[in-house]
Design a protein around this motif. Structure first.
Motif, PDB file in Angstrom:
ATOM      1  N   UNK A  60       7.142  40.741  74.622  1.00  0.00           N
ATOM      2  CA  UNK A  60       5.759  40.569  75.055  1.00  0.00           C
ATOM      3  C   UNK A  60       5.771  40.552  76.586  1.00  0.00           C
ATOM      4  N   UNK A  61       5.164  41.560  77.210  1.00  0.00           N
ATOM      5  CA  UNK A  61       5.352  41.710  78.661  1.00  0.00           C
ATOM      6  C   UNK A  61       4.729  40.603  79.495  1.00  0.00           C
ATOM      7  N   UNK A  62       3.721  39.902  78.933  1.00  0.00           N
ATOM      8  CA  UNK A  62       3.117  38.771  79.666  1.00  0.00           C
ATOM      9  C   UNK A  62       4.132  37.675  79.937  1.00  0.00           C
ATOM     10  N   UNK A  63       5.098  37.562  79.034  1.00  0.00           N
ATOM     11  CA  UNK A  63       6.081  36.490  79.145  1.00  0.00           C
ATOM     12  C   UNK A  63       7.235  37.017  80.006  1.00  0.00           C
ATOM     13  N   UNK A  64       7.307  36.535  81.224  1.00  0.00           N
ATOM     14  CA  UNK A  64       8.251  37.099  82.195  1.00  0.00           C
ATOM     15  C   UNK A  64       9.436  36.144  82.370  1.00  0.00           C
ATOM     16  N   UNK A  65      10.637  36.670  82.093  1.00  0.00           N
ATOM     17  CA  UNK A  65      11.862  35.856  82.195  1.00  0.00           C
ATOM     18  C   UNK A  65      12.257  35.678  83.645  1.00  0.00           C
ATOM     19  N   UNK A  66      12.707  34.488  83.951  1.00  0.00           N
ATOM     20  CA  UNK A  66      13.136  34.166  85.315  1.00  0.00           C
ATOM     21  C   UNK A  66      14.445  33.400  85.206  1.00  0.00           C
ATOM     22  N   UNK A  67      15.512  34.009  85.627  1.00  0.00           N
ATOM     23  CA  UNK A  67      16.814  33.343  85.537  1.00  0.00           C
ATOM     24  C   UNK A  67      17.901  34.325  85.900  1.00  0.00           C
ATOM     25  N   UNK A  68      19.128  33.833  86.019  1.00  0.00           N
ATOM     26  CA  UNK A  68      20.211  34.719  86.432  1.00  0.00           C
ATOM     27  C   UNK A  68      20.457  35.844  85.436  1.00  0.00           C
ATOM     28  N   UNK A  69      20.105  35.631  84.175  1.00  0.00           N
ATOM     29  CA  UNK A  69      20.316  36.662  83.163  1.00  0.00           C
ATOM     30  C   UNK A  69      19.029  36.834  82.365  1.00  0.00           C
ATOM     31  N   UNK A  70      18.667  38.083  82.058  1.00  0.00           N
ATOM     32  CA  UNK A  70      17.448  38.330  81.288  1.00  0.00           C
ATOM     33  C   UNK A  70      17.555  37.691  79.902  1.00  0.00           C
ATOM     34  N   UNK A  71      16.419  37.285  79.372  1.00  0.00           N
ATOM     35  CA  UNK A  71      16.406  36.611  78.069  1.00  0.00           C
ATOM     36  C   UNK A  71      16.909  37.539  76.954  1.00  0.00           C
ATOM     37  N   UNK A  72      16.543  38.826  77.027  1.00  0.00           N
ATOM     38  CA  UNK A  72      16.902  39.741  75.934  1.00  0.00           C
ATOM     39  C   UNK A  72      18.425  39.933  75.824  1.00  0.00           C
ATOM     40  N   UNK A  73      19.134  39.867  76.951  1.00  0.00           N
ATOM     41  CA  UNK A  73      20.595  40.025  76.912  1.00  0.00           C
ATOM     42  C   UNK A  73      21.217  38.876  76.115  1.00  0.00           C
ATOM     43  N   UNK A  74      20.731  37.660  76.322  1.00  0.00           N
ATOM     44  CA  UNK A  74      21.231  36.503  75.569  1.00  0.00           C
ATOM     45  C   UNK A  74      20.893  36.618  74.094  1.00  0.00           C
ATOM     46  N   UNK A  75      19.709  37.168  73.828  1.00  0.00           N
ATOM     47  CA  UNK A  75      19.291  37.335  72.434  1.00  0.00           C
ATOM     48  C   UNK A  75      20.190  38.363  71.718  1.00  0.00           C
ATOM     49  N   UNK A  76      20.598  39.362  72.455  1.00  0.00           N
ATOM     50  CA  UNK A  76      21.525  40.363  71.895  1.00  0.00           C
ATOM     51  C   UNK A  76      22.849  39.695  71.485  1.00  0.00           C
ATOM     52  N   UNK A  77      23.311  38.736  72.299  1.00  0.00           N
ATOM     53  CA  UNK A  77      24.560  38.014  71.965  1.00  0.00           C
ATOM     54  C   UNK A  77      24.404  37.322  70.609  1.00  0.00           C
ATOM     55  N   UNK A  78      23.256  36.655  70.433  1.00  0.00           N
ATOM     56  CA  UNK A  78      23.023  35.968  69.158  1.00  0.00           C
ATOM     57  C   UNK A  78      22.949  36.980  68.015  1.00  0.00           C
ATOM     58  N   UNK A  79      22.272  38.096  68.258  1.00  0.00           N
ATOM     59  CA  UNK A  79      22.156  39.117  67.209  1.00  0.00           C
ATOM     60  C   UNK A  79      23.545  39.648  66.817  1.00  0.00           C
ATOM     61  N   UNK A  80      24.403  39.881  67.813  1.00  0.00           N
ATOM     62  CA  UNK A  80      25.763  40.366  67.525  1.00  0.00           C
ATOM     63  C   UNK A  80      26.526  39.352  66.677  1.00  0.00           C
ATOM     64  N   UNK A  81      26.205  38.076  66.889  1.00  0.00           N
ATOM     65  CA  UNK A  81      26.921  37.022  66.168  1.00  0.00           C
ATOM     66  C   UNK A  81      26.430  36.888  64.723  1.00  0.00           C
ATOM     67  N   UNK A  82      25.094  36.884  64.535  1.00  0.00           N
ATOM     68  CA  UNK A  82      24.571  36.509  63.206  1.00  0.00           C
ATOM     69  C   UNK A  82      23.799  37.614  62.496  1.00  0.00           C
ATOM     70  N   UNK A  83      23.385  38.679  63.214  1.00  0.00           N
ATOM     71  CA  UNK A  83      22.586  39.739  62.584  1.00  0.00           C
ATOM     72  C   UNK A  83      21.219  39.228  62.154  1.00  0.00           C
ATOM     73  N   UNK A  84      20.594  39.886  61.194  1.00  0.00           N
ATOM     74  CA  UNK A  84      19.291  39.459  60.675  1.00  0.00           C
ATOM     75  C   UNK A  84      18.201  39.547  61.724  1.00  0.00           C
ATOM     76  N   UNK A  85      17.349  38.528  61.718  1.00  0.00           N
ATOM     77  CA  UNK A  85      16.231  38.468  62.663  1.00  0.00           C
ATOM     78  C   UNK A  85      16.482  37.325  63.639  1.00  0.00           C
TER      79      UNK A  85
END
Ligand code: UTP
Length: 301
Positions: A134-159
């Motif tokens: 959702x583009x209104x929600x803008x991540x602010x931090x050393x690493x983008x939120x989606x990259x961290x979410x990808x780590x979780x997805x690689x670990x557990x799959x699903x949704x």
């Protein structure tokens, strides 16, 4: 997890009316309002690409042509800048141009809700997991939120989706989850509740607008059932999908600005500007000055 289908595509819905930003959004899409000197939507695209996404799917609507123009060449501007010797600006514009064919657009013909906007992307996504930002929600931090979410997805799959903590009294403004067992990059989701009263909220972890979903969500969105606010809600279909597929949540370690609200949008501008070498120091001084003037006038009143 092995044998996971890769997440190659990201859906970015930009078809909302942006009524909270009227009159600005009468003629300008809210996703094109700027945080410092880049439109809000650029932050979501950069975050997706940094997380390894290869294709961006915009769900757009009437009056949003500025978004398509923004991600295209601008021959007249380039010619004029070149003639004026502004080669650095020409190079900057060329650098941010996406590779041809990596951005596609589909239209939501009426703003019937986020669930409906996501459903409009079903043919472009096809039968594979996809990211949703959702583009209104803008991540602010050393690493983008989606990259961290990808780590979780690689670990557990699903949704999976990302969450952040809100003040306990603010749960009635957000989608809130029930928290189950921990995994390395997140937690199991036991419940999803839309805008619960603080007295009955299962936690204070709210969904911050970043998801990776399995394509079966489209089958559930197909029924087009209206939910809260008479809109087709994504959360309703996620709740139904949770009966047959696992959901996990990744607590984002950065911070998200809700740029759909005036306060969040202004905070994001200040926060991003503070990081800039060309603006940060002077801006900090200006803000201190403004705050002290405000205190003095409140004191005098
Ligand atoms: P919002 O509800 O925050 O956006 O939806 P909005 O409706 O444009 O804002 P207000 O409340 O009128 O000010 C979150 C995201 O989902 C998209 C919006 O564009 C925004 O990026 N959206 C929402 C759609 O694409 N279609 C819809 O029907 C609703």
């Amino acid at each position: 997890m092995t044998n996971l289908q890769p997440v190659r595509k990201a859906v970015i819905p930009v078809a909302g009316n942006g009524t909270r930003f009227l009159p600005a959004t009468k003629a300008t899409p809210k996703e094109m309002l700027t945080i410092v000197d880049r439109p809000v939507v650029q932050y979501a695209v950069d975050e997706a690409l940094q997380a390894g996404i290869e294709q961006i799917i915009f769900v757009t609507s009437r009056n949003k042509a500025a978004i398509e123009d923004y991600f295209d060449t601008s021959p007249e501007l380039t010619a004029s800048l070149t003639k004026a010797g502004k080669t650095a600006q020409v190079a900057q514009l060329e650098k941010m141009l996406p590779l041809a064919g990596t951005i596609t657009y589909t239209r939501q013909q009426a703003p019937l809700g986020l669930g409906h906007a996501v459903w409009c992307a079903r043919e472009l996504v096809g039968n594979e997991p996809f990211a949703l930002l959702l583009p209104d929600m803008v991540s602010f931090g050393p690493r983008g939120c989606m990259a961290g979410l990808m780590d979780l997805y690689q670990e557990v799959g699903g949704n999976v989706f990302a969450v952040e903590e809100c003040a306990p009294q603010d749960t009635s403004s957000y989608g809130i989850i029930g928290v189950g067992n921990r995994v390395e990059h997140g937690v199991q989701v036991t419940d999803m509740v839309e805008k619960p009263d603080p007295a009955v909220a299962p936690s204070n972890y709210y969904l911050n607008g970043r998801y990776i979903l399995q394509p079966q969500i489209f089958d559930l969105l197909e029924s087009q059932e209206r939910g809260a606010g008479n809109e087709i809600q994504l959360t309703d279909s996620m709740q139904r999908l949770a009966a047959s597929q696992p959901f996990h949540a990744h607590p984002y370690t950065g911070r998200t600005f809700d740029c759909g609200s005036k306060r969040g949008f202004i905070e994001a501008n200040v926060a991003f500007a503070m990081l800039r070498a060309d603006l940060g120091e002077e801006l900090a001084q200006s803000i201190q000055q403004l705050v002290s003037e405000r205190r003095q006038s409140a004191h005098a009143a």
